[in-house]
Structure formats: structure tokens, C-alpha cells
Design a protein around this motif. Structure first.
Motif, PDB file in Angstrom:
ATOM      1  N   SER A   4       0.854  -1.178   0.000  1.00 53.69           N
ATOM      2  CA  SER A   4       0.000   0.000   0.000  1.00 53.69           C
ATOM      3  C   SER A   4       0.893   1.232   0.000  1.00 53.69           C
ATOM      4  O   SER A   4       2.097   1.139  -0.261  1.00 53.69           O
ATOM      5  N   THR A   6       1.891   2.801   2.462  1.00 54.14           N
ATOM      6  CA  THR A   6       2.884   2.489   3.494  1.00 54.14           C
ATOM      7  C   THR A   6       2.783   1.006   3.819  1.00 54.14           C
ATOM      8  O   THR A   6       1.730   0.396   3.712  1.00 54.14           O
ATOM      9  N   GLY A   7       3.906   0.424   4.217  1.00 50.54           N
ATOM     10  CA  GLY A   7       3.908  -0.961   4.645  1.00 50.54           C
ATOM     11  C   GLY A   7       3.956  -1.945   3.497  1.00 50.54           C
ATOM     12  O   GLY A   7       4.005  -1.572   2.321  1.00 50.54           O
ATOM     13  N   ARG A   9       3.301  -6.556   2.656  1.00 50.92           N
ATOM     14  CA  ARG A   9       3.170  -7.962   3.028  1.00 50.92           C
ATOM     15  C   ARG A   9       3.800  -8.791   1.924  1.00 50.92           C
ATOM     16  O   ARG A   9       3.528  -8.554   0.748  1.00 50.92           O
ATOM     17  N   GLU A  22       5.548  -8.976   7.284  1.00 49.73           N
ATOM     18  CA  GLU A  22       4.642  -7.832   7.202  1.00 49.73           C
ATOM     19  C   GLU A  22       5.299  -6.645   7.876  1.00 49.73           C
ATOM     20  O   GLU A  22       5.719  -6.730   9.035  1.00 49.73           O
ATOM     21  N   ALA A  24       4.328  -2.937   8.936  1.00 49.58           N
ATOM     22  CA  ALA A  24       3.179  -2.068   9.130  1.00 49.58           C
ATOM     23  C   ALA A  24       3.666  -0.655   9.467  1.00 49.58           C
ATOM     24  O   ALA A  24       4.809  -0.296   9.185  1.00 49.58           O
ATOM     25  N   THR A  26       4.182   3.423   9.418  1.00 51.61           N
ATOM     26  CA  THR A  26       4.258   4.508   8.439  1.00 51.61           C
ATOM     27  C   THR A  26       5.484   4.415   7.548  1.00 51.61           C
ATOM     28  O   THR A  26       5.885   5.408   6.939  1.00 51.61           O
ATOM     29  N   ASP A 127       7.292  -1.535  13.499  1.00 53.29           N
ATOM     30  CA  ASP A 127       6.051  -2.304  13.524  1.00 53.29           C
ATOM     31  C   ASP A 127       6.135  -3.375  12.441  1.00 53.29           C
ATOM     32  O   ASP A 127       5.975  -3.081  11.248  1.00 53.29           O
ATOM     33  N   HIS A 128       6.370  -4.614  12.845  1.00 51.44           N
ATOM     34  CA  HIS A 128       6.548  -5.666  11.837  1.00 51.44           C
ATOM     35  C   HIS A 128       6.345  -7.050  12.438  1.00 51.44           C
ATOM     36  O   HIS A 128       6.384  -7.224  13.662  1.00 51.44           O
ATOM     37  N   SER A 142       0.275  -3.961  14.759  1.00 49.07           N
ATOM     38  CA  SER A 142      -0.136  -4.478  13.460  1.00 49.07           C
ATOM     39  C   SER A 142      -0.741  -3.358  12.618  1.00 49.07           C
ATOM     40  O   SER A 142      -0.927  -2.226  13.091  1.00 49.07           O
ATOM     41  N   SER A 143      -1.097  -3.681  11.376  1.00 50.20           N
ATOM     42  CA  SER A 143      -1.657  -2.676  10.476  1.00 50.20           C
ATOM     43  C   SER A 143      -3.024  -2.177  10.934  1.00 50.20           C
ATOM     44  O   SER A 143      -3.492  -1.125  10.487  1.00 50.20           O
ATOM     45  N   THR A 144      -3.662  -2.924  11.848  1.00 46.36           N
ATOM     46  CA  THR A 144      -4.954  -2.489  12.386  1.00 46.36           C
ATOM     47  C   THR A 144      -4.798  -1.557  13.575  1.00 46.36           C
ATOM     48  O   THR A 144      -5.790  -1.067  14.107  1.00 46.36           O
TER      49      THR A 144
END
Length: 256
Positions: A4, A6-7, A9, A22, A24, A26, A127-128, A142-144
Motif C-alpha cells: 500500500s 505504506t507498509g 506484506r 509484514e 506495518a 508509516t 512495527d513488523h 499491526s496494520s490495524t
């Protein structure tokens, strides 16, 4: 590969298993892609160095005598030094010669994922999640925007999870007999270990958690009592061959 703004997978097959990553947060997509390339290059280097299936790997050449220990690369020398300490700490149950040949696989996969995670942290990707065939290291969120949730496979049903672990700074290693059969050797008896179908160990160092889980499986039923004395910061969960479930009080478990 999914990317996307940012980030990222991404999944690749290395070491005979799926390595999923993954990133996540910014981290810009282009930077995440570059970091992912570095992670997978590292994993391929580990496979080339430590594989017991490749005739030209350093582990194979050291085993056959074609490579002197002093001439091995720094990573291999360091890994074998740690494995020697783990042999002592596990009363000999974590033994890289348990199968009759040099095989540090019970430490290497978790260690490789831990190194990859440490490098991502140093590069600012805080964040990964790095998942090396079930040995998982998560950091941050996480991405959430929630803590990472990691399902541990049910030892009799490959389509189900046995329990879910959650955290923002967590290493999770699982060793068992349900996927590759009785491949963990009890070095005391020289035969396949039985009694514990699945052992999961969580802690800050994924390589060490991987080795501790392998050692507990090798111990069989005696591993239950031994796991109760793990060092501070390490927790465990066990499924026995007869279907009983045990967990330590501090296990970061979530209800499915």
C-alpha cells in the motif's frame, strides 16, 4: 507481494518453508520494499550457510570435514558457540549432533528470524512481523493498530488453531511431531522423542525460544516439569500426545 502507500506484506519459500513478512506502520512503500529485499537476502544466505540438504553449505562441509571450524564464517562459529551453551543449559537435550550429524536447525530458523527483526528495528521499521515457518517475531503494532495476534496451529487439525497469542514485542517458537513426524531425537535414548506433540515457547530471543521448545520435545513427558523452570521472560504451552493442554501462568494468550 501486497503493498500500500505504506507498509508491505510478502511471502517467499526459503529453507523449505514459507517465510512471511509484514511491515506495518508509516514506513513508505518503497522503503518497505527495500527492507523486505534485505530480509529475504538474509534468509537465503542463512539457508545457503546452514542447510543440511545442500552439499556445498558450510554446515555440510564442516560435518564432512571439508571445512575446518576455524575457517567457518563468523555466523556459523557464533551459532555453534550458542548451541554449545544451550546444550549445557538443557542438560544435553538440545544437541546439534542428536541425529548423528551436525544439524543446528533447532536454533537457526528462530535465530535467523530474530536477526531479521532486529535489523528491521534498527532501520526504523518498528512495527513488523517475521514468520519463519511458525517461528514468529513481532514488534510494535499491526496494520490495524492493535497488538499482533499469532495463531498456533492445532496439532491434529492443520486447518485450525489451538490458541492465539498476542503482543507488541514477542518471540513465538513451536516445535512438535505433528508436521514432520517423529523427527526430534531424544539424545539420551538415541531414538525419536514421544510424549509431547507440540511445545510452544515465547520470549524475547526467538532463537533461544526455538531451542528451548525443541529441547522440551526431546525430553518427552519430563519436559513439562522442566518448562516450569524456564528463565524469566519465557513462557510455554504444551499439548501432549494424549491430548492434554498445559500453559504457564504468564503466557500472553488470547481467547479465539
Amino acid at each position: 507481494m501486497l503493498r500500500s502507500a505504506t507498509g508491505l506484506r510478502r511471502v517467499e519459500q526459503i529453507m523449505g518453508t514459507a517465510i512471511s513478512l509484514e511491515i506495518a506502520g508509516t514506513v513508505p512503500a518503497d522503503e518497505a520494499g527495500r527492507l523486505a529485499d534485505e530480509v529475504y537476502a538474509w534468509m537465503r544466505l542463512v539457508d545457503d550457510t546452514f542447510s543440511t540438504y545442500k552439499d556445498d553449505s558450510e554446515v555440510t562441509r564442516l560435518h564432512t570435514g571439508d571445512l575446518a571450524a576455524d575457517d567457518a564464517c563468523a555466523d556459523l562459529r557464533d551459532v555453534l558457540a550458542v548451541c554449545a551453551d544451550l546444550w549445557r543449559d538443557t542438560d544435553g537435550y538440545f544437541d546439534v549432533y542428536a541425529t548423528g550429524r551436525l544439524d543446528p536447525s533447532g536454533y537457526v530458523k528462530g535465530w535467523a528470524a530474530q536477526v531479521a527483526s532486529d535489523r528491521l528495528m534498527a532501520a526504523g521499521a518498528t512495527d513488523h512481523s517475521v514468520n519463519a515457518g511458525g517461528d514468529v517475531r513481532v514488534r510494535g503494532w499491526s496494520s490495524t493498530g492493535e497488538p499482533w495476534r499469532v495463531g498456533v496451529r492445532h496439532p491434529w487439525d492443520p486447518a485450525a488453531v489451538c490458541f492465539v497469542l498476542a503482543g507488541t514485542d514477542l518471540g513465538i517458537a513451536t516445535s512438535g511431531t505433528y508436521e514432520r513426524g517423529l523427527h526430534v531425537v531424544d539424545p539420551r535414548r538415541g531414538g525419536p522423542a514421544t510424549g509431547l506433540r507440540s511445545v510452544t515457547v515465547t520470549g524475547p530471543d526467538l532463537g533461544r525460544a526455538d531451542a528451548l521448545a525443541t529441547a522440551a520435545v526431546a525430553m518427552g513427558p519430563a519436559g513439562l516439569e522442566w518448562l516450569a523452570g524456564l528463565p524469566a521472560g519465557y513462557e510455554s504451552a504444551v499439548v501432549t500426545d494424549d491430548g492434554r493442554f498445559f500453559r504457564s501462568d504468564g503466557l500472553p494468550e488470547q481467547v479465539v
